[in-house]
Design a protein around this motif. Structure first.
Motif, PDB file in Angstrom:
ATOM      1  N   THR B  39       0.822  -1.218   0.000  1.00  0.00           N
ATOM      2  CA  THR B  39       0.000   0.000   0.000  1.00  0.00           C
ATOM      3  C   THR B  39       0.856   1.269   0.000  1.00  0.00           C
ATOM      4  O   THR B  39       2.068   1.224   0.258  1.00  0.00           O
ATOM      5  CB  THR B  39      -0.899   0.056   1.250  1.00  0.00           C
ATOM      6  OG1 THR B  39      -0.036   0.128   2.400  1.00  0.00           O
ATOM      7  CG2 THR B  39      -1.790  -1.168   1.363  1.00  0.00           C
ATOM      8  N   ASN B  84      -4.322   3.055   2.429  1.00  0.00           N
ATOM      9  CA  ASN B  84      -4.518   1.607   2.298  1.00  0.00           C
ATOM     10  C   ASN B  84      -4.794   1.154   0.874  1.00  0.00           C
ATOM     11  O   ASN B  84      -5.124  -0.006   0.640  1.00  0.00           O
ATOM     12  CB  ASN B  84      -5.653   1.149   3.217  1.00  0.00           C
ATOM     13  CG  ASN B  84      -5.249   1.276   4.670  1.00  0.00           C
ATOM     14  OD1 ASN B  84      -4.106   0.946   5.020  1.00  0.00           O
ATOM     15  ND2 ASN B  84      -6.145   1.783   5.502  1.00  0.00           N
ATOM     16  N   GLN B  85      -4.659   2.075  -0.066  1.00  0.00           N
ATOM     17  CA  GLN B  85      -4.785   1.679  -1.473  1.00  0.00           C
ATOM     18  C   GLN B  85      -3.454   1.109  -1.953  1.00  0.00           C
ATOM     19  O   GLN B  85      -2.395   1.450  -1.405  1.00  0.00           O
ATOM     20  CB  GLN B  85      -5.135   2.901  -2.334  1.00  0.00           C
ATOM     21  CG  GLN B  85      -6.530   3.426  -2.107  1.00  0.00           C
ATOM     22  CD  GLN B  85      -6.769   4.691  -2.924  1.00  0.00           C
ATOM     23  OE1 GLN B  85      -5.982   5.062  -3.788  1.00  0.00           O
ATOM     24  NE2 GLN B  85      -7.872   5.357  -2.623  1.00  0.00           N
ATOM     25  N   PRO B  86      -3.510   0.260  -2.978  1.00  0.00           N
ATOM     26  CA  PRO B  86      -2.251  -0.258  -3.527  1.00  0.00           C
ATOM     27  C   PRO B  86      -1.365   0.897  -3.986  1.00  0.00           C
ATOM     28  O   PRO B  86      -1.863   1.852  -4.591  1.00  0.00           O
ATOM     29  CB  PRO B  86      -2.688  -1.088  -4.739  1.00  0.00           C
ATOM     30  CG  PRO B  86      -4.147  -1.337  -4.568  1.00  0.00           C
ATOM     31  CD  PRO B  86      -4.683  -0.210  -3.732  1.00  0.00           C
ATOM     32  N   ASP B 149      -9.355   0.107  -1.213  1.00  0.00           N
ATOM     33  CA  ASP B 149      -8.406  -0.311  -0.186  1.00  0.00           C
ATOM     34  C   ASP B 149      -8.109  -1.790  -0.407  1.00  0.00           C
ATOM     35  O   ASP B 149      -8.976  -2.548  -0.850  1.00  0.00           O
ATOM     36  CB  ASP B 149      -9.014  -0.106   1.208  1.00  0.00           C
ATOM     37  CG  ASP B 149      -9.028   1.374   1.597  1.00  0.00           C
ATOM     38  OD1 ASP B 149      -8.540   2.205   0.793  1.00  0.00           O
ATOM     39  OD2 ASP B 149      -9.521   1.686   2.693  1.00  0.00           O
ATOM     40  N   VAL B 150      -6.895  -2.197  -0.069  1.00  0.00           N
ATOM     41  CA  VAL B 150      -6.494  -3.567  -0.428  1.00  0.00           C
ATOM     42  C   VAL B 150      -7.356  -4.632   0.257  1.00  0.00           C
ATOM     43  O   VAL B 150      -7.580  -5.704  -0.303  1.00  0.00           O
ATOM     44  CB  VAL B 150      -4.998  -3.828  -0.122  1.00  0.00           C
ATOM     45  CG1 VAL B 150      -4.120  -2.992  -1.047  1.00  0.00           C
ATOM     46  CG2 VAL B 150      -4.655  -3.604   1.337  1.00  0.00           C
TER      47      VAL B 150
END
Lengths: 192, 245
Positions: B39, B84-86, B149-150
Motif C-alpha cells: 500500500t 490503504n490503497q495499492p 483499499d487492499v
C-alpha cells in the motif's frame, strides 16, 4: 609518531587517495548508479562504478550461443576496427554474460582467447543472476532461457560515455552500422 | 511465516508461451506471497527509512518522472484517503528495493501466473471459460479512477487478495517477455532483435488475459512508473526447492 612513520603515512595517503577521492561523482543519469559486484574474465573483483573512466560499448551474450552472439561479436569488432585517435585506445567493449552458471570467469577467459579479443580493448563480466538481471533491466535488455541450453536475448548494443551515461543504443542487427559509428565519433569529438 | 503472507503450495501452470520442445507445464516450488498488494502507507514507511528512494531524491536512472505521482497529485497532505490503497507509480527498481528492505523479493513470472490461475474455490481453474471471462471483464474495464483499499478486494483460493481487477503487478523477471511489440498478434519474435528466439510460440491463445499481461510486460521498462501498476512481495519457503510433486 616518528618522522619515518609520518612520511610513510603521507606516502600511503598519496597512493590511496586518488582511488577514492579522485573518483569523480557519477552523474544522476549514469547507469553505474546501479552498483553491484562483478568478476572480470581474469578473476578480479570489480564494483560496477569502477567501469567509469572509459567509454564502453556494452552487449549481453553467452559464450555457448550458436545463433546471433557470434554475429554480435563480429559486428562489435567491425564497429571498432576502423577507429582512430584516442577513442580507439579508450573505448572498451564490455560483454556481460547472461549465463553465470556455465560462463565462469575461466570460461570467459578462454572465450576471449578463442575469439582473439585483447584485454585492453575487451572486457567480459560475470555476475550473480540478480546482478545480471538488474544491469540488463537498466539497459533495456531482455532475455529468457529457452530449453536447457539456449538463452534468447536482445541483440542490443549500448554506447556509454566515460561517466556511464547512455549515448546510443542499437536495438537490433538490422540497424545501420553507420549510426553506431557516428555515435562513437560524436563521443570521440566531445572527449577530446 | 512473515505476517501478511500466505503459503502457496507447490504446483505449476501451463505458460502462455513456451519453447519449441520445452515443457508444456512449468513446475513452481512452494513459496510465500503477500496477501495484499503493497500500500501507499507501507511504501511511505520504506521511503522514510531509505531516503534515496524518496520522490525528491530518486535518481532518474531508477524511475521516470511519474514516480509516486499520486502522493503529490491526489494526497499532497500526507496520504489521506490513499494510505490503504495499492501503491502505484513505482518503478521495478523501487519495488525490488522495497521487497529487499522487507527481507523479501519480487515474485517471478511463473509464481505470479501460477497463483493467478486460482479461482475462489480451486487452485487451478484449468480451462474454466467462466473464470477467464470474468478476469477478462476486469481487464477490459477502463482504469478505475479510485482504487479500492487492499482489504476490500477479491480473494482467491490461496487467500491472496486483489490479484486480478485492481492494478497490474510487477514481477522480478518482467524482462523475460520477448514480444517485439510491433504487432499484437506477433508470436514469432523478430530474429534481428533477439538471438535464438524464433522458437517461442503461444500455447493457449484463448487465455487472452494472460496474453495481455505478457504484452504489458514486454513493453515495460524498468524505470516505468505507471498509475495502473503496483506490486507485492514473495519469499522462499526454507527447504521447499525441488520438492515438487
Amino acid at each position: 609518531m616518528t618522522r619515518e612513520s609520518v612520511a610513510a603515512l603521507v606516502l600511503l595517503l598519496m597512493v590511496c587517495l586518488p582511488l577514492t577521492a579522485g573518483q569523480p561523482e557519477l552523474p544522476d543519469d549514469s547507469v553505474y548508479q546501479l552498483g553491484g559486484s562483478w568478476t572480470k574474465h581474469n578473476g578480479q573483483q570489480l564494483e560496477l562504478a569502477e567501469l567509469a573512466g572509459r567509454p564502453r560499448l556494452v552487449s549481453f551474450v553467452y559464450t555457448y550461443c550458436e545463433h546471433t552472439c557470434p554475429t554480435i561479436v563480429a559486428r562489435l569488432k567491425l564497429a571498432t576496427d576502423g577507429l582512430e585517435g584516442s577513442i580507439a585506445d579508450d573505448l572498451q567493449i564490455t560483454l556481460v554474460s547472461l549465463d553465470p552458471q556455465r560462463d565462469t570467469p575461466q570460461r570467459l577467459q578462454t572465450y576471449m582467447q578463442e575469439q582473439g579479443l585483447d584485454e585492453r580493448g575487451w572486457l567480459m563480466l560475470h555476475g550473480d543472476p540478480d546482478e545480471v538481471l538488474g544491469f540488463a533491466a537498466m539497459l533495456g535488455v531482455r532475455y529468457r532461457p529457452m530449453g536447457e541450453r539456449d538463452i534468447a536475448h536482445s541483440n542490443m548494443m549500448t554506447l556509454l560515455d566515460g561517466a556511464g551515461v547512455v549515448r546510443y543504443q542499437s536495438k537490433g542487427l538490422g540497424d545501420d552500422p553507420a549510426d553506431l559509428a557516428e555515435a562513437i565519433s560524436q563521443l570521440a569529438s566531445e572527449e577530446q | 511465516m512473515q505476517q501478511g503472507m500466505v503459503r502457496i503450495e507447490a504446483g505449476g501452470y501451463t505458460p502462455l508461451f513456451r519453447d519449441e520442445g520445452g515443457p508444456p507445464f512449468i513446475a513452481v516450488d512452494a513459496f510465500l506471497l503477500d496477501q495484499y498488494p503493497v500500500t501507499n502507507g507501507e511504501f511511505a514507511r520504506f521511503v522514510a527509512s531509505e531516503q534515496r528512494w524518496a520522490p525528491q531524491n530518486i535518481k532518474p536512472v531508477f524511475a521516470d518522472s511519474n514516480y509516486l505521482a499520486q502522493w503529490r497529485e491526489v494526497a499532497p497532505q500526507g496520504l489521506e484517503g490513499i494510505e490503504n490503497q495499492p501503491v502505484t507509480n513505482v518503478s521495478w527498481f523501487a519495488a525490488r528495493a522495497y521487497c529487499d528492505w522487507r527481507g523479501k523479493r519480487l515474485p517471478n513470472v511463473d509464481e505470479w501466473e501460477y497463483v493467478a490461475m486460482a479461482s475462489e474455490e480451486a487452485p487451478t481453474v484449468g480451462d474454466d471459460p467462466d473464470f477467464q471471462a470474468r478476469v477478462l471483464q476486469w481487464y477490459s474495464t477502463p482504469a478505475i479512477t479510485r482504487l479500492p483499499d487492499v482489504q476490500d478486494t477479491w480473494r482467491n483460493y490461496w487467500g491472496v487478495h486483489g490479484l486480478h481487477g485492481v492494478v497490474w503487478e510487477l514481477v522480478n523477471d518482467f524482462n523475460t517477455a520477448l514480444v517485439s511489440g510491433e504487432s499484437r498478434a506477433d508470436s514469432e519474435l523478430e530474429n534481428s532483435l533477439f538471438c535464438g528466439a524464433g522458437a517461442a510460440a503461444a500455447v493457449d491463445p484463448s487465455d487472452y488475459a494472460a496474453f495481455m499481461r505478457y504484452a504489458f510486460r514486454s513493453s515495460y521498462g524498468a524505470r516505468s512508473s505507471i498509475s495502473s501498476m503496483g506490486f507485492r512481495c514473495a519469499s522462499d519457503v526454507p527447504g521447499a526447492k525441488g520438492v515438487n510433486p
